[in-house]
Scaffold this active site. Structure first.
Site, PDB file in Angstrom:
ATOM      1  CD  GLU A 200       7.852  47.981 -13.500  1.00  0.00           C
ATOM      2  OE1 GLU A 200       6.700  47.871 -13.234  1.00  0.00           O
ATOM      3  OE2 GLU A 200       8.188  49.147 -13.754  1.00  0.00           O
TER       4      GLU A 200
ATOM      5  CG  HIS B 264       5.296  57.045 -13.551  1.00  0.00           C
ATOM      6  ND1 HIS B 264       4.821  56.315 -14.539  1.00  0.00           N
ATOM      7  CD2 HIS B 264       6.324  55.983 -13.005  1.00  0.00           C
ATOM      8  CE1 HIS B 264       5.272  54.940 -14.619  1.00  0.00           C
ATOM      9  NE2 HIS B 264       5.841  54.944 -13.470  1.00  0.00           N
TER      10      HIS B 264
END
Length: 442
Positions: free
Chosen positions: A174, A290
């Site tokens: 993804e 992230h």
């Protein structure tokens, strides 16, 4: 969640849509709620937070043992797939490992089907299982993966046999652009895509400074999640930060109804949001988005618990009968609600489920309000989207007792399913009363 270039819109530009709440006054000789089975929300099992956290601990251990991440093409991702697959196989699911290639490496989608249900009506729930290379990805997206996994295991524990066929999925790559979910959707024949009645996506549901965001793509799915949060008195907002950036996008492009939940990434929480949800304004919903610090400490347990329960609520409530109840189905609330003398308005709520499409142009509203001077009362029907329909205005010359009447409302522009309210206000002093009961006939 897939990264995108920095936004040009400030976080404050995000749409804020208040959730629906059940507002009741003090009870007056409260009676049981007389609601037929078609009207009541299906009771879903509680998803144990400890179980969801245990899955996250395993994903953290896998990342730690495999270079600190669970990214596409890395050993940590395949080990994550193997862990989830083993749990599902042991629980009686039929699992399929779908392979694809991206950036020169083999990727995997894990798809798990629960036996039974109408194969022409498939309800799917999914989450991406890969992390970025920078860290373990415990919130993004171990949280969604663990919530979906534990809901699937709850289906097994309950021996649940819904009308629709249930399918769960964990997507690969993804973070590289929804590669795995695109591959899955594009691999389906047109006839197979048409069998998917809905896809629910869960990407980041445990953010440490959380918000409660609901996708607004399909109205029925959206309202289902809003109903859950209204039931626990938690406000929601429409999800905008991740719109089109996660695995629901390929399904939506293919014409599949989609929905889902999100607790926020690197947008900044506003002061209004902090007042509504708690947490800290001026900081990102997930400061470790992230980053290497997206580890097992980067989770808000309350958000994870609520969102995991919401997954189960949606699965149970969206997987039942798809045919609407017959015409003339009555939804009733018979719990008494006191109407304060010359005071604030009160409401009594009815949750309508099992309908398809909009309400009728001849929606019948039966009202039984006991009051010693009915001319004091203003009565409205409030639709799930907040639109109010005036049923009765106040009149100083109307001195009779009680409002026992049937009204017809053209509600054809309103989605049928959702929380409808009867709103009553006493606009003058000296006389008192209460809502005895009311009903909607579709």
């Amino acid at each position: 969640m897939r990264p995108v270039p920095r936004r040009t819109l400030p976080a404050a530009a995000a749409l804020a849509v208040a959730s629906l709440f059940l507002t009741t006054g003090a009870a007056h000789a409260a009676a049981p709620v007389a609601v037929p089975a078609a009207a009541a929300a299906v009771t879903a099992p509680d998803i144990p937070l400890a179980n969801v956290k245990a899955h996250l601990a395993q994903l953290q251990s896998i990342a730690t043992a495999n270079g600190g991440n669970r990214a596409h093409g890395r050993t940590g991702y395949k080990a994550s797939v193997d862990y989830v697959k083993a749990k599902l196989d042991a629980a009686g699911f039929t699992t399929t490992l779908q392979q694809f290639t991206s950036s020169g490496a083999t990727g995997y989608n894990l798809v798990a089907d629960w036996p039974g249900g109408d194969a022409s009506k498939v309800l799917m729930a999914g989450a991406h299982l890969d992390s970025v290379t920078a860290g373990a990805g415990i919130n993004d997206n171990g949280s969604g993966s663990a919530g979906v996994l534990e809901t699937a295991l709850a289906v097994s524990r309950a021996g649940y046999q819904p009308e629709k066929h249930l399918r769960f999925a964990w997507w690969g790559a993804e973070e590289l652009g929804m590669v795995g979910s695109k591959y899955y959707v594009n691999s389906l024949a047109t006839t197979e895509r048409a069998k998917i009645a809905g896809y629910l996506n869960f990407d980041m549901i445990g953010s440490p400074n959380p918000g409660y965001f609901v996708y607004d793509d399909d109205p029925t799915i959206e309202q289902t999640f809003k109903n859950y949060y209204a039931g626990i008195s938690v406000a929601t907002e429409i999800e905008t930060e991740g719109d089109g950036r996660s695995d629901h996008a390929p399904f939506k492009t293919a014409g599949v109804p989609v929905g889902g939940l999100f607790s926020g990434a690197d947008y900044i929480k506003t002061s209004a949001q902090a007042q509504k949800w708690g947490g800290t304004s001026g900081l990102a919903f997930d400061r470790c988005y992230h980053a290497s610090c997206d580890s097992s400490t980067n989770i808000n347990d309350t958000a994870l618990d609520r969102n995991s329960d919401a997954i189960a609520y949606a699965i149970w409530n969206l997987s039942g009968a798809t045919t609407p109840p017959p015409a003339g189905t009555v939804f009733t609330n018979a719990t008494d609600v006191t109407v304060p003398d010359n005071g604030a308005a009160v409401t009594s709520a009815i949750t309508v489920t099992g309908r398809t499409g909009n309400a009728p142009a001849t929606l019948k509203v039966d009202v039984d309000i006991r009051h010693t001077w009915r001319g004091d009362l203003v009565v409205d029907l409030v639709a799930p989207d907040g639109t109010a329909y005036r049923l009765k205005s106040a009149s100083s010359s109307d001195s009779a007792d009680n409002v026992i009447a049937t009204y017809t409302v053209n509600a054809s522009t309103e989605v049928a399913n959702g929380i409808w309210k009867l709103k009553v206000q006493d606009t003058a002093s000296s006389d008192t009363g209460y809502i005895n009961s009311w009903s909607l006939t579709f």
